[in-house]
Design an enzyme around this catalytic site. Structure first.
Site, PDB file in Angstrom:
ATOM      1  N   CYS A 353      56.722  44.709  58.188  1.00 19.88           N
ATOM      2  CA  CYS A 353      55.899  43.736  58.583  1.00 19.88           C
ATOM      3  C   CYS A 353      54.566  43.651  57.985  1.00 19.88           C
ATOM      4  O   CYS A 353      54.073  42.536  57.772  1.00 19.88           O
ATOM      5  CB  CYS A 353      55.915  43.769  60.086  1.00 19.88           C
ATOM      6  SG  CYS A 353      57.727  43.886  61.033  1.00 19.88           S
ATOM      7  N   ASP A 354      53.531  44.651  58.038  1.00 20.52           N
ATOM      8  CA  ASP A 354      52.431  44.519  57.645  1.00 20.52           C
ATOM      9  C   ASP A 354      52.396  43.883  56.167  1.00 20.52           C
ATOM     10  O   ASP A 354      51.305  43.157  55.803  1.00 20.52           O
ATOM     11  CB  ASP A 354      51.741  45.926  57.808  1.00 20.52           C
ATOM     12  CG  ASP A 354      50.515  45.964  58.382  1.00 20.52           C
ATOM     13  OD1 ASP A 354      50.001  44.853  58.891  1.00 20.52           O
ATOM     14  OD2 ASP A 354      49.630  46.999  58.759  1.00 20.52           O
ATOM     15  N   SER A 355      52.869  44.504  55.286  1.00 23.49           N
ATOM     16  CA  SER A 355      52.976  44.153  53.964  1.00 23.49           C
ATOM     17  C   SER A 355      53.466  42.493  53.816  1.00 23.49           C
ATOM     18  O   SER A 355      53.020  41.890  52.796  1.00 23.49           O
ATOM     19  CB  SER A 355      53.869  44.977  53.187  1.00 23.49           C
ATOM     20  OG  SER A 355      53.279  46.310  52.933  1.00 23.49           O
ATOM     21  N   ARG A 435      47.499  42.136  64.079  1.00 25.04           N
ATOM     22  CA  ARG A 435      47.492  41.545  62.385  1.00 25.04           C
ATOM     23  C   ARG A 435      48.467  40.399  62.308  1.00 25.04           C
ATOM     24  O   ARG A 435      47.936  39.587  61.539  1.00 25.04           O
ATOM     25  CB  ARG A 435      47.663  42.747  61.322  1.00 25.04           C
ATOM     26  CG  ARG A 435      46.197  43.200  60.875  1.00 25.04           C
ATOM     27  CD  ARG A 435      46.312  43.841  59.877  1.00 25.04           C
ATOM     28  NE  ARG A 435      46.847  45.043  59.718  1.00 25.04           N
ATOM     29  CZ  ARG A 435      46.858  46.164  60.046  1.00 25.04           C
ATOM     30  NH1 ARG A 435      45.353  46.334  60.470  1.00 25.04           N
ATOM     31  NH2 ARG A 435      47.592  47.397  60.247  1.00 25.04           N
TER      32      ARG A 435
END
Length: 615
Positions: A353-355, A435
Site C-alpha cells: 500500500c505504501d509503494s 500516509r
C-alpha cells in the site's frame, strides 16, 4: 536539492539509492555462497570486508549505533560468516574478541532471532529447535488447529516455509570452511533457551491434539516446494527478498536438488543484483519503486512541473512497474484487479500500500493543477486500477495494512522469537494509514465528510497513546508516527484545534532537542515507548516539522528552531548525511537506513513550509 536529485536520476527515470539493513543479509549471502560451493573469492572477500567495516571497537556488532552493549545475534552471524569465508580463523583478534563477547552474553544458547538460529542450524552448529518443526500438513491445512499459512504476512510465509522444510528434515550442510562453534554453547547443550516444544505450545493453545503431528510425506514437501517456486520473481529472487531467496535455495538443496541446479544459479544471480554501495552490501530488497515514487512526488511539491523531463522519465519508469499479475493478496480481495506497485524494481506479484500510494502521488505532481484530477502522465484506466487496488486493501477496521487486507493476529506464543509479531502479522498501521489518508486528502480532495474516510480517521484517532504520540511501524518510531498522523488527519479535514492534534503538538514540542531538531533511538521500537537518541537526524526532524506545519496557524519560535536545525543538518555533502537507521524493519532484529530518507522527507518538509507560510 532539486538540482542534485536531477543529477542523481538514472537514465531509465528511476532513483537507485541503497538501503542499509545492517550485516544480517551480508552474513546470510556469504554463508550461503560457501555452503553451495559458489567459488567467487572476490565477492566473498568484499562481503567479509563489509562485515568487518561494521565491527565495533570492543569486538561486537550492533543493530544500531547507540545499542549499549552490542547484539548477540548480529555478532553471532558475523562470526559465523567470517569464519566460513576461510579468511579468518581462531587466533585472529577479530574472531577471538567476537567469541569472548558471545560468551559474556551467555553463549549461543541465548541467541533469540529466528533467522540467526536458522543460520546456526543449517550450518550444523545447533540442533533444530522443536518449535521450528511444525508439520507441513498443519501449515498447509485449512482445517487444522494451526492458523492457515495465508493468515500470515507474505514476507513471513516465504521465510517460514523454507525454514520449516529444513527443520523437519534436520537438514544441515558442512564444508571444508565450516567452523566448529560448539564451545560457544555453554552448558553442553546445543539447544536454544527460547525453544519450546511445538507440542507443548499447541496443547496450550488448542487443547488435546490427535493426529496433528503425522509424518510429512514427500507430497507435502513437493507442495511446499511448489509454493516457493510459484513466488519467484523474474530475476530469480523469492518475492524480491535476499534472505528469503537464500533460505529457498538451501531448502531446495535439502530436497535433493544439486547446488548447480538452474533455479539455484538464477537465485544466486538475482541476489547479486541486490548488492549496493562500496564495499558492497546485500540489500534485503531494492527500494527503487518506493524511492522513485516518493522522490518524484517531493520534486513536484518543491516546484518541478510534471512536464519536466525528469518527472516524465520517472512517470514512465513507474508506469512500467505497475502490477498486472494476481498475488496472494487476491485471496482476501478476490474481486479486485491487480494494479498496485511493489517496493522493489523487480516486484511483479507482491504490491504494498505504501509503494502504491507513492507511485500514484508521483503522477499528481503539478502544483499548478487547480483541482484533483486523473493525471495525463498515466492512462486513465491504469490510474483507476491503481487507486482501486489501494482502496480495496483497506481493512474492515478502517486502517490500511502494508500488504494484504484483513490479516488476523496469530496466537500469542505460537512463535517465541524476537520480532516475530512484526514479521508474522500484517495488521492496520497508524503511520501507513495516515500516509494513505494524506494522499486521498491532499491530492484527491477527499475528507471526513465521506463516511468511509471518517471511519479511517476515527480508527487512527483511536490509536493515539496517552502522552499524545502515535506509534509508527515503518519509521523510528513515535516521532515518525506522530508527525505522519497529524499530517494525514489534517489533510482529510480534522481541525488543527482538535484535542488529539493539540495533544500531539504538545508531545512533539516536549521531545524537541536543544539544537531545535528531533532524534529518536531505535530502542523506542524495541521497548515500545519513546527513548531519545541524544542527537538530531534529518528525517526525524522533518517528520516532526510536518506535524507542526500542518497543525500550527502561523510560524512559532519552536518551528523556526526546527527548520534551522533541518537546514543545518542538510548543509553538508551528501556522503556525510546522517546514516542513523530511522527506518523500521523488524523490532529487535532489523533497522534500516534509507539513503533516500535524507532527501525525501526534508525536501517535502521545506516545500510544505514554503507553501503554507509563503516563506
Amino acid at each position: 536539492m532539486t538540482e542534485q536529485l536531477q543529477a542523481m536520476q538514472s537514465p531509465d527515470g528511476s532513483w537507485r539509492m541503497c538501503i542499509d539493513c545492517g550485516t544480517m543479509s551480508d552474513c546470510y549471502f556469504l554463508t550461503t555462497l560457501r555452503l553451495l560451493d559458489v567459488r567467487d573469492e572476490p565477492l566473498i572477500r568484499s562481503l567479509a570486508d563489509r562485515i568487518i567495516s561494521r565491527r565495533e571497537a570492543e569486538g561486537s556488532w550492533k543493530l544500531f549505533p547507540d545499542e549499549h552493549e552490542g547484539s548477540l545475534d548480529a555478532t553471532t552471524e558475523a562470526l559465523l560468516a567470517l569464519m566460513i569465508s576461510g579468511l579468518y580463523q581462531d587466533g585472529d583478534p577479530i574472531i577471538d574478541e567476537a567469541k569472548q563477547f558471545i560468551r559474556s552474553r551467555g553463549g549461543l544458547n541465548k541467541v533469540q532471532s529466528l533467522l540467526t538460529q536458522t543460520l546456526l542450524c543449517v550450518t550444523g552448529q545447533a540442533e533444530w529447535p522443536q518449535s521450528f518443526r511444525i508439520p507441513l500438513n498443519a501449515m498447509f491445512s485449512k482445517d487444522g488447529p494451526l492458523p492457515s499459512l495465508f493468515q500470515m504476512s507474505g514476507h513471513a510465509r516465504v521465510h517460514l516455509v523454507p525454514i520449516i522444510m529444513m527443520a523437519n528434515k534436520r537438514f544441515s550442510l558442512r564444508t571444508a570452511h565450516t567452523p566448529d562453534l560448539s564451545s560457544l554453547f555453554l552448558g553442553g547443550s546445543r539447544r536454544f533457551h527460547n525453544d519450546a516444544s511445538i507440542i507443548g505450545v499447541l496443547n496450550g493453545l488448542f487443547g488435546s491434539l490427535i493426529g496433528l503431528l503425522s509424518p510429512d510425506d514427500d507430497s507435502l514437501y513437493r507442495q511446499a516446494e511448489s509454493f516457493l517456486l510459484e513466488r519467484i520473481e523474474p530475476d530469480g529472487t523469492l518475492l524480491t527478498y535476499s534472505t528469503a531467496t537464500v533460505l529457498m535455495l538451501l531448502a531446495l538443496v535439502s530436497l535433493g536438488r544439486s547446488p548447480s541446479d538452474p533455479i539455484i544459479n538464477e537465485g544466486i544471480r538475482g541476489t547479486r543484483t541486490l548488492l549496493c554501495s562500496e564495499p558492497p552490501m546485500v540489500q534485503i530488497a531494492t527500494p527503487t519503486v518506493w524511492d522513485t515514487g516518493m522522490l518524484a512526488y517531493a520534486l513536484g511539491k518543491a516546484g518541478l512541473p510534471s512536464s519536466h523531463d525528469a518527472m516524465q522519465r520517472a512517470a514512465r519508469y513507474l508506469r512500467l512497474r505497475q502490477h498486472t499479475r494476481y498475488g496472494d493478496w487476491a485471496i482476501r480481495a478476490p474481486d479486485t484487479a491487480p494494479g498496485g506497485w511493489g517496493f522493489s524494481n523487480v516486484s511483479t506479484r507482491y504490491p504494498d500500500c505504501d509503494s502504491t500510494a507513492a507511485a500514484l502521488r508521483a503522477f499528481v505532481t503539478d502544483p499548478s493543477a487547480a483541482q484533483p484530477h486523473k493525471p495525463a502522465s498515466i492512462a486513465a484506466e491504469d490510474w483507476d486500477r491503481g487507486l482501486h487496488w489501494l482502496v480495496a486493501m483497506r481493512n474492515d477496521d478502517g486502517g490500511w495494512p502494508a500488504f494484504e487486507r484483513n490479516g488476523k493476529p496469530l496466537p500469542v506464543g505460537l512463535f517465541n522469537y524476537s520480532g516475530t509479531a512484526d514479521i508474522v502479522n500484517d495488521l492496520s498501521h497508524a503511520d501507513l494509514t495516515s500516509r494513505v489518508l494524506h494522499f486521498l486528502g491532499e491530492d484527491l480532495g477527499m475528507t471526513t465528510k465521506q463516511q468511509w474516510i471518517d471511519r479511517s480517521a476515527r480508527w487512527v484517532l483511536s490509536q493515539q497513546e496517552k502522552d499524545g504520540s502515535w506509534y509508527g511501524r515503518w519509521g523510528i518510531t513515535y516521532t515518525h508516527g506522530t508527525g505522519t498522523v497529524v499530517l494525514g488527519l489534517t489533510a482529510v479535514g480534522i481541525k488543527p484545534d482538535h484535542p488529539a492534534i493539540t495533544k500531539a503538538v504538545r508531545w512533539l514540542l516536549s521531545v524537541q532537542n536543544e539544537d531545535g531538531g528531533w532524534g529518536e533511538s531505535c530502542y523506542s521500537d524495541q521497548q515500545r515507548h519513546y527513548i531519545p537518541l541524544g542527537s538530531s537526524t534529518p528525517s526525524q526532524t522533518a517528520w516532526a516539522l510536518d506535524g507542526l506545519i500542518a497543525a500550527l496557524p502561523a510560524p512559532t519560535k519552536e518551528l523556526e528552531r526546527g527548520v534551522n536545525a533541518l537546514l543545518h543538518s542538510l548543509d553538508v555533502q551528501p556522503a556525510q548525511l546522517n546514516r542513523y537507521p530511522t527506518g523500521a524493519g523488524l523490532a529487535g532484529m532489523v533497522y534500516v537506513h534509507y539513503e533516500s530518507n535524507n532527501w525525501i522527507w526534508p525536501l517535502l518538509t521545506l516545500a510544505r513550509l514554503r507553501h503554507k507560510f509563503h516563506t
